[in-house]
Design an enzyme around this catalytic site. Sequence first.
Site, PDB file in Angstrom:
ATOM      1  CE  LYS A 179      -3.810  -2.169   2.408  1.00  0.00           C
ATOM      2  NZ  LYS A 179      -4.312  -2.600   3.706  1.00  0.00           N
ATOM      3  CG  ASP A 207     -10.539   0.131   5.183  1.00  0.00           C
ATOM      4  OD1 ASP A 207     -10.174  -0.449   4.151  1.00  0.00           O
ATOM      5  OD2 ASP A 207      -9.854   0.192   6.218  1.00  0.00           O
ATOM      6  CD  GLN A 232      -4.024  -4.466   6.707  1.00  0.00           C
ATOM      7  OE1 GLN A 232      -3.981  -3.477   6.005  1.00  0.00           O
ATOM      8  NE2 GLN A 232      -4.461  -5.626   6.268  1.00  0.00           N
TER       9      GLN A 232
HETATM   10  N1  GUN Z   1      -7.692  -6.557   6.244  1.00  0.00           N
HETATM   11  C1  GUN Z   1      -8.018  -7.321   5.173  1.00  0.00           C
HETATM   12  N2  GUN Z   1      -8.643  -6.583   4.231  1.00  0.00           N
HETATM   13  C2  GUN Z   1      -8.693  -5.327   4.712  1.00  0.00           C
HETATM   14  C3  GUN Z   1      -9.208  -4.109   4.183  1.00  0.00           C
HETATM   15  O1  GUN Z   1      -9.766  -4.030   3.083  1.00  0.00           O
HETATM   16  N3  GUN Z   1      -9.060  -3.018   4.989  1.00  0.00           N
HETATM   17  C4  GUN Z   1      -8.474  -3.086   6.215  1.00  0.00           C
HETATM   18  N4  GUN Z   1      -8.409  -1.962   6.923  1.00  0.00           N
HETATM   19  N5  GUN Z   1      -7.993  -4.193   6.732  1.00  0.00           N
HETATM   20  C5  GUN Z   1      -8.107  -5.297   5.977  1.00  0.00           C
END
Ligand code: GUN
Length: 290
Positions: free
Chosen positions: A53, A120, A97
Amino acid sequence: MATVIDGKAFAQQLRNDLKEKVAALKSEHRLTPGLAVVLVGEDPASQVYVRNKARQTVEVGMESFEHRLGADTDEKTLLDLIERLNNDDAVHGILVQLPLPAHIDEPKVINAVSHDKDVDGFHLINVGRLNTDGGGVVPCTPLGSLMMLKSQLGDLSGLHAVVLGRSNIVGKPMAALLLQANCTVTVAHSRTRNLDALCRTADILVAAVGRARMVPGDWIKPGATVIDVGINRIEEDGKMRLVGDVDYPSAEAVAGAITPVPGGVGPMTIACLLHNTVQQARRIAGIGED
Ligand code: GUN
């Protein structure tokens, strides 16, 4: 043989477009979108995602802020950091996350992120918008999946979509998006009866259960479009492999189109995160959606 939906190429295209949009925001509005990613603990898969990311955020010209906290971080410390990021003008998107360590109240943390900086789409206000009149930020994996479906099929109206899995991250928002796109939507899960027969009625099958190769080719209606959200690490023939929730070789022989794993939904998820960050930066700056 199915058409392979190339998520990697699709994501590259999306990132190229975003790079131009970010350059225009910088030159025309003196605005550099910034994304803060918060990782608590040392989960290896999460560390890989966070690194990817950060790299891709910088590649499209945005600012990346990384906050890595130890697995024993207490909830108050995390909430204080989120508060600081909420008030930081250089930050337009905040991603915490998931999953968080068990001693931290996950919904509390998710809803502590300002809904204007939520990239998100997990904040209750954004969940509410998605399920009413739209207009909020949309969760990245379902958004990327929908983009690929629309590019493959065009108008989705009237198609029967079966979503396997009912998670807050993928299954539920995917179902809401497909409903908005005028699909007839069935959400199936571990207690669903006659799952195989149900899947065979799907024009669109989205598999998001996190079980390696759970869906064999003979669950798929000939010509159906299959979106495989699963990323499962398995050991096979002495090697670690990444496989989806769909058994790719048998599914590919029946489906009309299918996303591979890796190289399907995964790359689109990060590209959509960058897209959401740009959208939030525009909203915060009062520039409006493009
Ligand atoms: N963990 C797995 N997928 C995601 C996601 O799309 N966003 C976040 N914040 N954590 C995750």
